[in-house]
Design a protein around this motif. Structure first.
Motif, short mmCIF file in Angstrom:
data_model
loop_
_atom_site.label_atom_id
_atom_site.label_comp_id
_atom_site.label_asym_id
_atom_site.label_seq_id
_atom_site.Cartn_x
_atom_site.Cartn_y
_atom_site.Cartn_z
N LYS A 98 0.86 -1.19 0.00
CA LYS A 98 0.00 0.00 0.00
C LYS A 98 0.89 1.24 0.00
N ILE A 99 0.53 2.23 -0.83
CA ILE A 99 1.27 3.49 -0.91
C ILE A 99 0.36 4.62 -0.48
N ILE A 100 0.80 5.37 0.53
CA ILE A 100 0.01 6.47 1.09
C ILE A 100 0.74 7.78 0.82
N MET A 101 0.02 8.75 0.26
CA MET A 101 0.60 10.06 -0.03
C MET A 101 -0.23 11.16 0.61
N PRO A 102 0.34 11.95 1.52
CA PRO A 102 -0.35 13.18 1.93
C PRO A 102 -0.61 14.06 0.72
N SER A 103 -1.62 14.91 0.81
CA SER A 103 -2.09 15.65 -0.35
C SER A 103 -1.07 16.66 -0.88
N ASN A 104 -0.06 16.99 -0.09
CA ASN A 104 0.94 17.96 -0.55
C ASN A 104 2.27 17.32 -0.94
N THR A 105 2.25 16.03 -1.22
CA THR A 105 3.48 15.34 -1.62
C THR A 105 3.48 15.03 -3.11
N ALA A 164 -0.34 13.89 -5.51
CA ALA A 164 -0.95 12.73 -4.87
C ALA A 164 -2.22 12.31 -5.59
N ASP A 165 -3.07 13.27 -5.95
CA ASP A 165 -4.31 12.96 -6.66
C ASP A 165 -4.02 12.27 -7.99
N GLU A 166 -3.03 12.77 -8.70
CA GLU A 166 -2.71 12.20 -10.01
C GLU A 166 -2.12 10.80 -9.87
N ALA A 167 -1.27 10.60 -8.86
CA ALA A 167 -0.68 9.28 -8.65
C ALA A 167 -1.75 8.24 -8.33
N VAL A 168 -2.72 8.61 -7.50
CA VAL A 168 -3.82 7.69 -7.18
C VAL A 168 -4.66 7.41 -8.41
N ALA A 169 -4.96 8.44 -9.20
CA ALA A 169 -5.78 8.26 -10.40
C ALA A 169 -5.13 7.29 -11.38
N LEU A 170 -3.80 7.30 -11.45
CA LEU A 170 -3.08 6.45 -12.38
C LEU A 170 -2.69 5.10 -11.79
N GLY A 171 -3.06 4.87 -10.52
CA GLY A 171 -2.79 3.58 -9.90
C GLY A 171 -1.44 3.48 -9.23
N LEU A 172 -0.65 4.55 -9.23
CA LEU A 172 0.70 4.52 -8.66
C LEU A 172 0.73 4.83 -7.17
N ALA A 173 -0.42 5.10 -6.59
CA ALA A 173 -0.57 5.25 -5.14
C ALA A 173 -1.99 4.81 -4.79
N ASP A 174 -2.22 4.57 -3.50
CA ASP A 174 -3.50 4.00 -3.09
C ASP A 174 -4.37 4.93 -2.26
N GLU A 175 -3.76 5.81 -1.48
CA GLU A 175 -4.55 6.58 -0.52
C GLU A 175 -3.94 7.96 -0.34
N ILE A 176 -4.83 8.97 -0.21
CA ILE A 176 -4.40 10.33 0.08
C ILE A 176 -4.84 10.67 1.50
#
Length: 232
Positions: A98-105, A164-176
């Motif tokens: 699982k990859i978690i990204m805060p919204s400002n990363t 972070a939003d773009e990474a999740v949309a493309l599947g490269l992250a899971d949670e913001i």
């Protein structure tokens, strides 16, 4: 590559460990290399490993090796991107459950590059080797990426910086999650994002919820690369 380095493995509880990877990855840059991390992970017998990343990248091969170590470990691996995971550091993140990204990363992906010296034959061979490495790198991201191989390769060619939003949309992250304070890298030049297909792909895949499993592409083993210093 001069940002503050922090490389630690800390026991949180009997079942949980925290691995901090701050600074450049492998190569000539730091002790954040595959060999050092292998020694530390071999000592871990836990249910979960939380990996905290803030890195501009570094050695492609160290990044791939660390990614594979995390995938092979029996523990559940949860990656937190504390500031940015660029280049080789983003490859390391792909080893997580699982990859978690805060919204400002941020996350950044691109093709491999190197320094070389020699005649035309040397440069032609180096170019062929780099293309093989690019194929292997694309296969690492492809396990998560929701689009096509061709779309992924274009993003890599464009040297794409993702929110972070773009990474999740493309599947490269899971949670913001909520914002955290970003530790800015020291002495880094400002990054400029090129105009590319990223916005179109984010819009295309932001509503895609399912991730179809993909057959990994067979990548031939790269030989005779000891003379190259490769970095992402």
């Amino acid at each position: 590559m001069n940002m503050k380095k922090d490389f630690r493995l800390e026991k949180q509880t009997d079942e949980e460990y925290k691995l901090t990877i701050y600074g450049a990855i492998g190569g000539w840059f730091s002790e954040n290399d595959a060999k050092s991390i292998r020694r530390k992970l071999d000592q871990v017998n836990a249910e979960k490993i939380y990996v905290h990343i803030n890195s501009p990248g570094g050695s492609a091969f160290d990044g791939v090796a660390i990614c594979n170590m995390l995938k092979q470990h029996k523990a559940e691996v949860i990656v937190h991107i504390d500031g940015w995971a660029a280049s080789a550091a983003s490859i390391i993140a792909m080893g997580a459950n699982k990859i978690i990204m805060p919204s400002n990363t941020m996350m950044m992906i691109h093709q491999a590059s190197t320094f070389e010296y020699g005649n035309a034959d040397v440069f032609e061979k180096t170019a062929k080797d780099l293309r093989k490495i690019d194929s292997a790198i694309a296969s690492t991201y492809e396990k998560r990426f929701v689009g096509t191989r061709e779309e992924l390769e274009q993003l890599l060619k464009d040297e794409t910086l993702l929110t972070a939003d773009e990474a999740v949309a493309l599947g490269l992250a899971d949670e913001i999650v909520d914002e955290i304070e970003i530790v800015e890298p020291e002495d880094e030049e400002e990054e400029f994002e090129p105009e590319n297909i990223k916005d179109d792909l984010v819009a295309k895949y932001s509503k895609v919820n399912s991730k179809e499993p993909k057959e990994p592409e067979q990548v031939k083993q790269t030989q005779n690369l000891s003379r190259l210093f490769l970095h992402l």
